[in-house]
Design a protein around this motif. Structure first.
Motif, PDB file in Angstrom:
ATOM      1  N   MET A  45     -15.729  40.667 -17.682  1.00  0.00           N
ATOM      2  CA  MET A  45     -16.164  39.310 -18.678  1.00  0.00           C
ATOM      3  C   MET A  45     -16.765  40.271 -19.405  1.00  0.00           C
ATOM      4  N   LEU A  46     -17.809  41.178 -19.174  1.00  0.00           N
ATOM      5  CA  LEU A  46     -18.474  41.312 -20.710  1.00  0.00           C
ATOM      6  C   LEU A  46     -17.767  42.658 -21.332  1.00  0.00           C
ATOM      7  N   ASP A  47     -16.769  42.565 -20.742  1.00  0.00           N
ATOM      8  CA  ASP A  47     -15.597  43.808 -21.658  1.00  0.00           C
ATOM      9  C   ASP A  47     -14.859  42.739 -22.210  1.00  0.00           C
ATOM     10  N   PHE A  48     -14.827  41.199 -21.735  1.00  0.00           N
ATOM     11  CA  PHE A  48     -13.490  40.797 -22.915  1.00  0.00           C
ATOM     12  C   PHE A  48     -14.275  40.018 -23.994  1.00  0.00           C
ATOM     13  N   THR A  49     -16.061  39.812 -24.143  1.00  0.00           N
ATOM     14  CA  THR A  49     -16.581  39.864 -24.968  1.00  0.00           C
ATOM     15  C   THR A  49     -17.349  40.825 -26.252  1.00  0.00           C
ATOM     16  N   GLU A  50     -16.877  41.591 -25.411  1.00  0.00           N
ATOM     17  CA  GLU A  50     -17.112  42.838 -26.375  1.00  0.00           C
ATOM     18  C   GLU A  50     -16.044  43.147 -27.657  1.00  0.00           C
ATOM     19  N   GLU A  51     -15.004  42.965 -26.746  1.00  0.00           N
ATOM     20  CA  GLU A  51     -13.705  43.225 -27.154  1.00  0.00           C
ATOM     21  C   GLU A  51     -13.180  42.032 -27.911  1.00  0.00           C
ATOM     22  N   ASN A  52     -13.422  40.989 -27.811  1.00  0.00           N
ATOM     23  CA  ASN A  52     -13.275  39.755 -28.607  1.00  0.00           C
ATOM     24  C   ASN A  52     -14.636  39.033 -29.194  1.00  0.00           C
ATOM     25  N   SER A  53     -15.551  39.485 -30.103  1.00  0.00           N
ATOM     26  CA  SER A  53     -16.459  38.517 -30.162  1.00  0.00           C
ATOM     27  C   SER A  53     -15.953  38.060 -31.640  1.00  0.00           C
ATOM     28  N   THR A  54     -15.654  38.680 -32.064  1.00  0.00           N
ATOM     29  CA  THR A  54     -15.321  38.465 -33.892  1.00  0.00           C
ATOM     30  C   THR A  54     -14.655  36.352 -33.265  1.00  0.00           C
ATOM     31  N   LYS A  55     -13.679  36.998 -32.677  1.00  0.00           N
ATOM     32  CA  LYS A  55     -12.823  35.801 -31.767  1.00  0.00           C
ATOM     33  C   LYS A  55     -13.388  33.928 -31.470  1.00  0.00           C
ATOM     34  N   ILE A  56     -14.088  34.625 -30.622  1.00  0.00           N
ATOM     35  CA  ILE A  56     -14.988  34.088 -30.340  1.00  0.00           C
ATOM     36  C   ILE A  56     -16.209  33.243 -30.839  1.00  0.00           C
TER      37      ILE A  56
END
Length: 579
Positions: free
Chosen positions: A311-322
């Motif tokens: 979940m940390l990795d997803f948040t890091e990789e998609n922070s702009t979209k989130i």
């Protein structure tokens, strides 16, 4: 003399050297069979904070136990205070542990997570754009009530805390009503962090199956719009694929009771009383982790640890979209003009997937004279099942421009303030035309539930009226970050509304009445002066046999049409200004 001088120098050097702290956890030392006490957890994080500038240990408000609620923050920029959390532009992840201290998997997984990140230059580089915030133990009172017996269905650890908090509340039912200091302090942490992603770590009860870990994301239709679509189509598949690559099988939370999973099941609906239901009111992507209670503790903690990294990795990789989706969420809600407050499972549109379970059957009990459910672990299976994770709206409301609440309802106002709701106060006594809501009907549970007698199936009827408001009453606009919170709490028909949680129960009881022998003459005079009401009264006698047989009901009906009847009875003290 020379030897003494050398010895003295050695002592000085030794005193100036920083003592190395052993950050091996009790979980590791016990080979995955034990979890630390509350004091051991806080001591561990204090040492970690003292040893590494990237770790900060902060105190927020008190809990019912008398102890403060702690927040541990990882930030590669160095020590972090509360104001810096609020103003940071980094990714924000909030991990909650020990809401049920018998379910301690997340407590141990988070200790390993932060230690391993802060001790690794490569991991610190990976997460340099993230604030990783951890509540080490949320239910401190429950953690202090340590035992080895209350989790009858659970396989380890050897000792653990108790589900109820210091006042025996289940904290995962308290996020809206906020009866506890824990929930009030949690809201302070939550609004300070304003997380992009929220993770709440649990251990499941229920069916038996092959998986050691399951996910329970907030229900995507309830989350709604682009946020819900992104959660269902991007975040959930990413997590499942990420863990699969690590050799970890994960399935949606198996919401099955009294039957077997091979028949399929519906997704658990996390209304706002629950952690993820509450956090998504502020457009945070939320999920509960549910490990399986019968799997070994070591495996459960290790898989929770790996899920947190995914979940940390997803948040890091998609922070702009989130961040973009969250920033536009309020505008999208306001544009819709209506808001859904009740849902039902869509039985016509299941998601199908292959489920890894065990064959279950009912066999004769060796304890009672009935049957018992038995899962045969020698007969594993993998078969397609129906997962009903799509819901449809069954009731929606028109979003008002603003709400008006008289200042006397201080417990409601306190909770609005706890959740950073914006409002102004009337500067003068004022008569305003508003939508007035009366409680038409409701049902109430027969047994107490978390300190309340919860209402449900509430129905209201509305009318436009001129109402006198006083200087100091609260005017609350809906076009703000807390719009979902306002709609879910102030709309009486919403599942976890303040009305349903008994905040307005005093309106359900009359404070004045009449004596029939006195009121008879007034009733006669009133009907003679109001022929339309008299005609309605006479028609009701002809059509309602129960009414026709009761003189008390008849007098009461007339009384309720007169100016003697108190306007506050059944009138919700939440008034709407429509656009």
């Amino acid at each position: 003399m020379k030897k003494l001088l050398i010895l003295s120098l050695l002592i000085v050097v030794s005193c100036n050297q920083k003592k190395e702290t052993d950050f091996t956890t009790l979980f590791e030392k016990s080979e995955g069979t034990e979890t630390p006490t509350y004091k051991e957890v806080t001591s561990y994080y204090k040492d970690l904070s003292d040893s590494y500038s990237e770790i900060s240990m902060l105190e927020f408000g008190k809990t019912d136990s008398g102890n403060p609620l702690h927040l541990i923050v990882f930030n590669t920029d160095g020590k972090t205070n509360k104001n810096e959390i609020k103003t940071s532009k980094k990714n924000r992840i909030l991990i909650n542990n020990g809401i049920h201290p018998g379910e301690s998997d997340g407590i141990d997984a988070s200790m390993l997570l932060l230690r391993n990140i802060v001790q690794s230059d490569s991991l610190k580089k990976v997460y340099k754009n993230s604030l990783i915030c951890v509540i080490p133990v949320y239910n401190i009172g429950g953690a202090l009530n340590r035992n080895s017996h209350t989790r009858a269905n659970q396989n380890g650890p050897k000792e653990y805390g108790f589900r109820g908090n210091a006042r025996n509340f289940d904290l995962n039912r308290d996020f809206i009503k906020q009866d506890t200091k824990n929930a009030q302090s949690f809201s302070e942490i939550f609004h300070a962090v304003n997380p992009d992603v929220f993770i709440d770590n649990h251990v499941s009860n229920g069916a038996d199956y092959q998986y050691a870990i399951t996910h329970l994301f907030t229900q995507h239709n309830k989350f709604g719009g682009d946020l819900g679509t992104y959660l269902e189509n991007e975040i959930r598949p990413y997590l499942e694929n990420s863990l699969n690559k690590k050799g970890i099988a994960i399935t949606p939370y198996v919401n099955v009771w009294g039957t077997t999973p091979d028949k399929g099941w519906s997704q658990f609906m996390d209304s706002p009383r629950y952690s993820t239901g509450y956090t998504t009111l502020f457009n945070t992507f939320g999920m509960m982790v549910e490990t399986h209670m019968l799997k070994p503790y070591k495996i459960r903690v290790e898989q929770t640890y790996e899920l947190l990294f995914s979940m940390l990795d997803f948040t890091e990789e998609n922070s702009t979209k989130i961040k973009d989706l969250r920033a536009k969420a309020v505008e999208k809600i306001v544009e819709n003009k209506t808001y859904p407050i009740q849902f039902a499972v869509n039985r016509d549109n299941p998601t199908k997937f292959n489920f890894k379970g065990y064959e279950g059957s009912y066999i004769d009990s060796k304890v009672t004279n009935g049957k018992r459910l038995f899962y045969d672990k020698t007969k594993p299976f993998e078969k397609e099942v129906n997962y009903f994770n799509n819901f449809i709206t069954t009731k929606e409301v028109t979003i008002p421009k603003a709400y008006l609440i008289p200042q006397g309802w201080c417990k409601v106002i306190d909770r609005l303030q706890n959740n950073n709701i914006e409002f102004t106060r009337l500067k003068n006594d004022t008569i305003i035309t508003v939508e007035v809501q009366h409680i038409k009907s409701f049902k109430t549970v027969s047994n107490p539930f978390e300190g309340h007698y919860l209402h449900y199936n509430t129905e209201i009827e509305s009318s436009l009226e001129e109402i006198q408001f006083l200087e100091g009453d609260y005017l609350i606009p809906t076009n703000q970050n807390g719009i979902r919170y306002l709609l879910e709490t102030l709309e009486a028909e919403a599942v976890d509304s303040f009305f349903n949680w008994n905040f307005f129960d005093t309106i359900l009881q009359r404070k004045e009445g009449f004596s029939p022998y006195v009121f008879e003459d007034k009733a006669e005079d009133f009907l003679s002066k109001n022929p339309l009401i008299k005609a309605e009264f006479e028609a009701k006698i002809k059509t309602d046999t129960t009414f026709a047989k009761s003189s008390v009901m008849q007098l009461n009906w007339i009384y309720m049409q007169t100016p003697h009847y108190e306007p506050a009875h059944m009138r919700l003290p939440v008034f709407k200004i429509q656009k």
